[in-house]
Motif scaffolding. Structure first.
Motif, short mmCIF file in Angstrom:
data_model
loop_
_atom_site.label_atom_id
_atom_site.label_comp_id
_atom_site.label_asym_id
_atom_site.label_seq_id
_atom_site.Cartn_x
_atom_site.Cartn_y
_atom_site.Cartn_z
N GLU A 169 0.81 -1.22 0.00
CA GLU A 169 0.00 0.00 0.00
C GLU A 169 0.85 1.27 0.00
OE1 GLU A 169 -3.98 -1.26 2.45
OE2 GLU A 169 -2.06 -1.31 3.53
N ASP A 170 2.05 1.19 0.62
CA ASP A 170 2.88 2.40 0.69
C ASP A 170 3.95 2.45 -0.39
OD1 ASP A 170 4.55 0.41 1.55
OD2 ASP A 170 4.86 1.19 3.58
N THR A 171 3.89 1.53 -1.37
CA THR A 171 4.84 1.57 -2.48
C THR A 171 4.64 2.83 -3.31
OG1 THR A 171 4.88 -0.85 -2.61
CG2 THR A 171 5.64 0.35 -4.55
N PRO A 172 5.71 3.56 -3.64
CA PRO A 172 5.53 4.80 -4.41
C PRO A 172 5.09 4.52 -5.85
CG PRO A 172 7.87 4.33 -4.09
CD PRO A 172 7.12 3.36 -3.23
N LEU A 173 4.40 5.48 -6.44
CA LEU A 173 3.88 5.31 -7.80
C LEU A 173 4.99 5.06 -8.80
CD1 LEU A 173 1.03 7.96 -8.14
CD2 LEU A 173 0.91 5.58 -7.39
N LYS A 174 6.14 5.67 -8.60
CA LYS A 174 7.24 5.49 -9.55
C LYS A 174 7.66 4.01 -9.61
CE LYS A 174 11.77 7.33 -10.86
NZ LYS A 174 12.50 6.07 -10.99
N THR A 175 7.71 3.34 -8.46
CA THR A 175 8.07 1.93 -8.43
C THR A 175 7.02 1.10 -9.16
OG1 THR A 175 9.19 2.23 -6.30
CG2 THR A 175 8.59 -0.03 -6.92
N VAL A 176 5.74 1.42 -8.93
CA VAL A 176 4.66 0.71 -9.60
C VAL A 176 4.76 0.90 -11.11
CG1 VAL A 176 2.16 0.46 -9.80
CG2 VAL A 176 3.19 0.98 -7.58
N TRP A 177 5.02 2.13 -11.52
CA TRP A 177 5.14 2.44 -12.95
C TRP A 177 6.29 1.65 -13.58
CZ3 TRP A 177 3.42 4.10 -17.36
CH2 TRP A 177 4.28 4.60 -18.33
N ASN A 178 7.40 1.55 -12.87
CA ASN A 178 8.55 0.80 -13.39
C ASN A 178 8.20 -0.69 -13.54
OD1 ASN A 178 10.14 3.08 -13.52
ND2 ASN A 178 11.06 2.76 -11.49
N PHE A 179 7.46 -1.24 -12.58
CA PHE A 179 7.04 -2.65 -12.67
C PHE A 179 6.14 -2.85 -13.88
CE2 PHE A 179 7.75 -3.27 -7.91
CZ PHE A 179 8.86 -4.08 -8.10
N MET A 180 5.23 -1.92 -14.10
CA MET A 180 4.31 -2.04 -15.23
C MET A 180 5.05 -2.02 -16.56
SD MET A 180 0.92 0.13 -14.18
CE MET A 180 -0.27 -0.51 -12.99
N ARG A 181 6.03 -1.14 -16.66
CA ARG A 181 6.81 -1.05 -17.91
C ARG A 181 7.63 -2.31 -18.12
NH1 ARG A 181 10.32 4.15 -18.75
NH2 ARG A 181 11.10 3.50 -16.72
N LYS A 182 8.22 -2.83 -17.05
CA LYS A 182 9.05 -4.02 -17.16
C LYS A 182 8.23 -5.24 -17.55
CE LYS A 182 12.06 -7.02 -14.43
NZ LYS A 182 12.63 -7.29 -13.07
N ASP A 183 7.06 -5.42 -16.91
CA ASP A 183 6.23 -6.60 -17.16
C ASP A 183 5.22 -6.40 -18.28
OD1 ASP A 183 7.59 -7.68 -15.06
OD2 ASP A 183 5.96 -7.49 -13.60
#
Length: 543
Positions: A83-97
Motif C-alpha cells: 500500500e505504501d509503495t511509491p507510484l514510480k516503483t509501480v510504474w517501473n514494474f508495469m513497464r518491465k512486465d
C-alpha cells in the motif's frame, strides 16, 4: 513442486475401490512419484471400515469433483506492491512486465486494491498542488527514493510527510514555515539562506554541486538536508511519483477470484465483466497472481488415475475435464474418453487389487503388511472369499501370497470379513441400496444395479417393500429405466433380484422374468460383472 496425481475408484465405493486406490498410491510413491494422493469419491461401507481399522489405516480423503479450478490456471505472477509503495516503483514494474494492472497488498499479502495504468496517468496529470504529499501520507523515505536522493544531514521528524512542499520561487521574505514543510531549491546561496530562514524542516537541493556551507548551517539549525542529482524541473516532476499507491488504487467493488473457484464459473464472470485482468487469491486471501481472458483458453487439467472402473457414469464429477494418466481395472472397457495416450491395464481377474499386487511384484517391491492386508481384503471381498464365478486361480494365488505378508489366515480372516460385510443390522433401506450401486447405460436404457452380499435373507424379506419404494423413488429422481438390487448369498449360491422400472422387457429377455414380477431368484448367480451385466447388454442387442 510436481503436479498432484489423484487416484480413486468408483462412486459408492466397495472395498476393492478403496483398497486399490490406497495401495496403488503407495506403490507410486515407492516408485518415486512424490505428490500422489489415494482417495475416494463416496462414503465407505461397514466392510471397508472394518478392513481399514483392522490394518490401522485412516479413511482416505474424499474427492468431490475433479473440475479444473483457479489454481490450475497458468496465472501470471506479479511483483509485490504494498500500500505504501511509491507510484514510480509501480510504474517501473508495469513497464518491465508490460502490464496495465497490478494488485496491491497489505503487509500480510492479502488483497487491498488494484491499480491500473490509467490511475497512474491521472495522478501525474491531476495531483500537483503543494499539499499532495501530506494529504496522502507519503513516506519521507519514498520521496528520497524516488528522487534518487541522499540525506546529507538530519532526520525528518516523522515517517510520513506532514507539511507542504514549496519551491524557492514561492518563498517570500518573512514567510514562516513549519518543521514538516519541505523546500525545493537549486544551487543559489541567496535562496539557500531564504530557505533556512523560512523555518522549513527540510531542504531539497537539486544538482550535485558541493554543499559544505549549507550542510553546516542545516546541522546548526537542525534542518534535514537532501541532495538529488536531478534538475530542478525533473525533481518537481518526480515529486508526485512518491505518493503511495494506496492514494489512487481502486479499493471498493473489486472483482477477484480464489484458487478454489471453478474455471467454468470464472469464465462466466469474466465474460460479463468490463475488466480484462483479475487478481487470483489463495484460501487466505493472499494474492497469487493475475489472470486475464487468455489464461482461460488453456489450463492445466488435474491428473488422475482410475482404479476399479473406467465408466464415466461411475466416476467423479468433472472427469471429462481431467487428464487421465492411467486406468487399472478388471471390468469391461466402457466409455471413458481421453485426450492423450494413457496406460490402460485391464485383466480378466476377480479384483483390481490382484492386478496391483502383480505390479508390486513386477517392480520388485514388497508391499508393507498394511498394504498387503488391504489388497488381500479387496480380493476376498470382490471374490466373495473365492466363491464368486469371477474368481480366478490367479486371484487365489496372489491372495495367499499377500496373506503371508499380512500375517493373517486366509480362511479365518475371509469368514470374518464376509460376515461383517453381509450384516444388515441397523442399516436403512437407502443405505443398503446405495452401498454398492453402479450406473450403466445400455443403448437407450439408463440402469442402476446395486448389490449386497448377505446371509440374512430374513431381514431382506422383512424390509422388501421398503426397499422397493426407495428404488422406485430413486428411479424417478435420477431418470433410471431400471433399478436392480442383487441380494447375493454365498451359502445359498444364488441371488434374489429385486426390480423396479419401466424397462422390464430387458429382464424378460435376459432372465425370463415376468413383466408383473418384482423379484426373481437366480440360482448360481453371484457376480454382477460377469453374470448380470452381460445378460442385460445382450438383451439390449436383441431388441
Amino acid at each position: 513442486m510436481k503436479k498432484p496425481i489423484f487416484i480413486f475408484g468408483h462412486k459408492n465405493p466397495d472395498t476393492d475401490s478403496i483398497c486399490s486406490a490406497i495401495s496403488y498410491a503407495h506403490l507410486k510413491r515407492e516408485l518415486g512419484y512424490s505428490n500422489v494422493h489415494g482417495g475416494r469419491i463416496g462414503e465407505i461401507n461397514s466392510e471397508t471400515r472394518f478392513v481399514l481399522d483392522y490394518f490401522n489405516q485412516p479413511i482416505p480423503p474424499l474427492f468431490t469433483n475433479i473440475k479444473p479450478q483457479g489454481r490450475d490456471l497458468d496465472y501470471q505472477t506479479c511483483p509485490v506492491i504494498y500500500e505504501d509503495t511509491p507510484l514510480k516503483t509501480v510504474w517501473n514494474f508495469m513497464r518491465k512486465d508490460e502490464t496495465a494492472m497490478l494488485p496491491v497488498v497489505r503487509e500480510d499479502g492479502t488483497l487491498s486494491g488494484i491499480v491500473s495504468l490509467s490511475d497512474i496517468t491521472y495522478a501525474y496529470m491531476e495531483l500537483s498542488d503543494e499539499t499532495i504529499l501530506r494529504k496522502y501520507c507519503t513516506l519521507f523515505s519514498n520521496l528520497v527514493e524516488v528522487l534518487n536522493g541522499e540525506i546529507v544531514e538530519g532526520v525528518y521528524p516523522r515517517d510520513c510527510i506532514f507539511g507542504n512542499v514549496y519551491t524557492d520561487s514561492t518563498l517570500e521574505e518573512g514567510l514562516a514555515l513549519s518543521s514538516g514543510d519541505i523546500v525545493i531549491t537549486g544551487h543559489n546561496k541567496k535562496l539557500h539562506q531564504l530557505a533556512l530562514e523560512s523555518g522549513a524542516g527540510c531542504i531539497i537541493v537539486t544538482g550535485m554541486e558541493p554543499l559544505e556551507k549549507l550542510e553546516k548551517q542545516a546541522k546548526k539549525q537542525e534542518v534535514v538536508l537532501v541532495q538529488t542529482p536531478h534538475t530542478f524541473y525533473r525533481t518537481i516532476k518526480l515529486m508526485n511519483q512518491s505518493i503511495p499507491v494506496s492514494a489512487i488504487m481502486k479499493a471498493k467493488d473489486l472483482v477477484y477470484f480464489e484458487e478454489g473457484d471453478y474455471i467454468d464459473e470464472i469464465k462466466e464472470i469474466v465474460q460479463e465483466s468490463k475488466y480484462r485482468n483479475f487478481p487470483l487469491l489463495n484460501r487466505n486471501g493472499q494474492v497469487l497472481g493475475m489472470i486475464s481472458r487468455r489464461h482461460l483458453i488453456g489450463f492445466n487439467r488435474k491428473q488422475v488415475i482410475l482404479v476399479d472402473h473406467n465408466e464415466k457414469g461411475q466416476s467423479i464429477s468433472g472427469i471429462e475435464q481431467a487428464q487421465i494418466l492411467e486406468v487399472i481395472d478388471h471390468h469391461r472397457v466402457a466409455d471413458i474418453h481421453t485426450m492423450s495416450p494413457l496406460y490402460f491395464r485391464a485383466e480378466p481377474v476377480g479384483c483390481t487389487s490382484t492386478i496391483i499386487a502383480k505390479m508390486y511384484k513386477e517392480n520388485n517391491i514388497t508391499p508393507t503388511r498394511e498394504m498387503a492386508g488391504l489388497m488381500l481384503s479387496a480380493i476376498l471381498s470382490d471374490t466373495l472369499a473365492f466363491h464368486s464365478p469371477t474368481c480366478t486361480e490367479e486371484d487365489k494365488k496372489i491372495a495367499y501370497e499377500l496373506a503371508e505378508i499380512a500375517d493373517v489366515d486366509v480362511e479365518e480372516y475371509g469368514l470374518q470379513l464376509i460376515t461383517v460385510g453381509s450384516s444388515l443390522e441397523g442399516k436403512a433401506p437407502e443405505e443398503i441400496i446405495q452401498s454398492d450401486l453402479k450406473e450403466f447405460v445400455f443403448g437407450p436404457y439408463k440402469v442402476a444395479v446395486s448389490q449386497i452380499n448377505t446371509t440374512d435373507f430374513k431381514t431382506v424379506y422383512r424390509i422388501k417393500e421398503s426397499l422397493l419404494r426407495v428404488m422406485e423413488n430413486m428411479g424417478e429422481e435420477r431418470g433410471y429405466h431400471l433399478v436392480l438390487l442383487m441380494i447375493s448369498d454365498i451359502t445359498l449360491s444364488g441371488t434374489e433380484l429385486l426390480v423396479v422400472g419401466e424397462g422390464r422387457e430387458l429382464l424378460d429377455r435376459a432372465f425370463g422374468m415376468g413383466h408383473e414380477e418384482d423379484s426373481l431368484f437366480l440360482p448360481g448367480v453371484l457376480s454382477r460383472k460377469k453374470q448380470v451385466i452381460p445378460k442385460l447388454m445382450g438383451a439390449v442387442d436383441e431388441s
